[in-house]
Design a protein around this motif. Sequence first.
Motif, mmCIF file in Angstrom:
data_model
loop_
_atom_site.group_PDB
_atom_site.id
_atom_site.type_symbol
_atom_site.label_atom_id
_atom_site.label_comp_id
_atom_site.label_asym_id
_atom_site.label_seq_id
_atom_site.Cartn_x
_atom_site.Cartn_y
_atom_site.Cartn_z
ATOM 1 N N VAL A 111 4.649 1.085 -11.148
ATOM 2 C CA VAL A 111 6.040 0.694 -10.900
ATOM 3 C C VAL A 111 6.152 -0.829 -10.793
ATOM 4 O O VAL A 111 7.098 -1.429 -11.331
ATOM 5 C CB VAL A 111 6.572 1.365 -9.621
ATOM 6 C CG1 VAL A 111 7.950 0.823 -9.251
ATOM 7 C CG2 VAL A 111 6.637 2.874 -9.792
ATOM 8 N N ALA A 112 5.188 -1.469 -10.149
ATOM 9 C CA ALA A 112 5.219 -2.928 -9.998
ATOM 10 C C ALA A 112 5.089 -3.618 -11.347
ATOM 11 O O ALA A 112 5.785 -4.592 -11.633
ATOM 12 C CB ALA A 112 4.108 -3.377 -9.059
ATOM 13 N N ARG A 113 4.197 -3.107 -12.191
ATOM 14 C CA ARG A 113 4.038 -3.696 -13.529
ATOM 15 C C ARG A 113 5.319 -3.515 -14.351
ATOM 16 O O ARG A 113 5.753 -4.430 -15.053
ATOM 17 C CB ARG A 113 2.854 -3.044 -14.245
ATOM 18 C CG ARG A 113 1.493 -3.525 -13.755
ATOM 19 C CD ARG A 113 0.418 -3.280 -14.790
ATOM 20 N NE ARG A 113 -0.868 -3.800 -14.310
ATOM 21 C CZ ARG A 113 -1.851 -3.046 -13.855
ATOM 22 N NH1 ARG A 113 -1.708 -1.723 -13.813
ATOM 23 N NH2 ARG A 113 -2.978 -3.585 -13.445
ATOM 24 N N ILE A 123 3.219 -9.607 -11.511
ATOM 25 C CA ILE A 123 1.796 -9.788 -11.808
ATOM 26 C C ILE A 123 1.033 -8.970 -10.772
ATOM 27 O O ILE A 123 1.106 -9.245 -9.563
ATOM 28 C CB ILE A 123 1.395 -11.266 -11.716
ATOM 29 C CG1 ILE A 123 2.249 -12.115 -12.670
ATOM 30 C CG2 ILE A 123 -0.092 -11.456 -12.005
ATOM 31 C CD1 ILE A 123 2.125 -13.609 -12.432
ATOM 32 N N VAL A 124 0.326 -7.941 -11.200
ATOM 33 C CA VAL A 124 -0.307 -7.004 -10.277
ATOM 34 C C VAL A 124 -1.800 -7.292 -10.171
ATOM 35 O O VAL A 124 -2.504 -7.355 -11.185
ATOM 36 C CB VAL A 124 -0.087 -5.541 -10.715
ATOM 37 C CG1 VAL A 124 -0.757 -4.585 -9.727
ATOM 38 C CG2 VAL A 124 1.408 -5.240 -10.805
ATOM 39 N N ILE A 131 8.712 -0.817 -4.059
ATOM 40 C CA ILE A 131 8.199 -2.046 -4.677
ATOM 41 C C ILE A 131 9.111 -2.559 -5.788
ATOM 42 O O ILE A 131 9.289 -3.779 -5.936
ATOM 43 C CB ILE A 131 6.760 -1.822 -5.191
ATOM 44 C CG1 ILE A 131 6.133 -3.169 -5.559
ATOM 45 C CG2 ILE A 131 6.732 -0.841 -6.350
ATOM 46 C CD1 ILE A 131 5.990 -4.124 -4.398
ATOM 47 N N ALA A 132 9.707 -1.673 -6.568
ATOM 48 C CA ALA A 132 10.593 -2.131 -7.655
ATOM 49 C C ALA A 132 11.803 -2.866 -7.094
ATOM 50 O O ALA A 132 12.213 -3.917 -7.609
ATOM 51 C CB ALA A 132 11.046 -0.942 -8.508
ATOM 52 N N TYR A 184 0.862 -1.185 0.000
ATOM 53 C CA TYR A 184 0.000 0.000 0.000
ATOM 54 C C TYR A 184 0.898 1.235 0.000
ATOM 55 O O TYR A 184 1.679 1.443 0.930
ATOM 56 C CB TYR A 184 -0.908 -0.006 1.241
ATOM 57 C CG TYR A 184 -1.631 1.297 1.482
ATOM 58 C CD1 TYR A 184 -2.637 1.720 0.614
ATOM 59 C CD2 TYR A 184 -1.316 2.096 2.575
ATOM 60 C CE1 TYR A 184 -3.302 2.919 0.836
ATOM 61 C CE2 TYR A 184 -1.966 3.288 2.802
ATOM 62 C CZ TYR A 184 -2.964 3.700 1.933
ATOM 63 O OH TYR A 184 -3.618 4.885 2.147
ATOM 64 N N ASN A 185 0.815 2.014 -1.056
ATOM 65 C CA ASN A 185 1.642 3.218 -1.198
ATOM 66 C C ASN A 185 3.132 2.903 -1.030
ATOM 67 O O ASN A 185 3.815 3.490 -0.189
ATOM 68 C CB ASN A 185 1.220 4.302 -0.198
ATOM 69 C CG ASN A 185 -0.111 4.941 -0.554
ATOM 70 O OD1 ASN A 185 -0.637 4.730 -1.645
ATOM 71 N ND2 ASN A 185 -0.664 5.713 0.359
ATOM 72 N N GLU A 186 3.645 1.974 -1.839
ATOM 73 C CA GLU A 186 5.045 1.577 -1.744
ATOM 74 C C GLU A 186 5.797 1.858 -3.056
ATOM 75 O O GLU A 186 6.646 1.085 -3.488
ATOM 76 C CB GLU A 186 5.158 0.091 -1.386
ATOM 77 C CG GLU A 186 4.660 -0.264 -0.005
ATOM 78 C CD GLU A 186 5.464 0.384 1.116
ATOM 79 O OE1 GLU A 186 6.503 1.013 0.818
ATOM 80 O OE2 GLU A 186 5.049 0.261 2.276
#
Length: 308
Positions: free
Chosen positions: A49-51, A56-57, A19-20, A13-15
Amino acid sequence: MSEPRIAVLLPCYNEEAAIAQTVAGFRAALPGAAIYVYDNNSRDGTVAVAREAGAIVRGERMQGKGNVVRRMFADVDADIYVMADGDATYDPVAAPAMVAKLIDEKLDMIVGTRVHEAAEAYRRGHVMGNRAMTGLLAGLFGRSFTDIFSGYRVFSRRFVKSFPVLSGGFEIETEISVHALELRMPVGEVETRYFARPEGSESKLSTYRDGWRIMKTIATLYRIERPLLFFGIIGGLLALVAVMLGIPLAITYYHTHLVPRFPTAILAMGLVLLAALNGFAGLILDTVVRGRREVRRLAYLAHVAPGA
């Protein structure tokens, strides 16, 4: 024997700031694993950023870590699950050793016991709270873990698919620990480094609010899993008060054959009845809990052991 399917589950949550780095770390440590990022209504660029990092988001709209874990465990199909927070505080390098220990010893859960050096990584109040809650859990359920609040864990499929997940927030780690203890699952611990959050990442844990919720969760789980002891203690205390009120009345009656304080006598009798009701409630609920535990055990045994 074919290679086990490994899924890395990263609730966040809000990372955006972390996250990367987290995804890249677990991709390097577990090259064959599928990496899932479960976003919990982030208002920053976490999802994008995760994608971009290749994860897999997926998302969970109900706020709270427990709700995210429930969704992850229900949706993701794998043989081994690695769960860590998406804030870059847990060391991905430890993941292969944790997975290997789970498979080699045919365990159902490995807890990544946090070892930290930087003061900003783990606040002193959190250290004291963790020790207190760990001791409380050991006292109530007979045994515990070194670090019950660690969010870094490796699970077998049979753990994940037999775990109902009733918690909604940060008390989820406590519920996970009690589930393992109550079903007497084979579990283990591995020490792992715990880092300070990267700049721009903030902790969502409230020391007092979430600490209170965790204490309530422990009390609720104790009532649910140990009803005979829970209601037996309440009944015993009520009976003790009734005896303390009744002794002077009994002495007076012995000497005068009179009961001059009827309200006290009625109160003492009422407390005795309440004590008896608590005792019977504990006996009945204990039978119900045994049946529920058998059902959960059968659901657990429906899946093969890791490495089997």
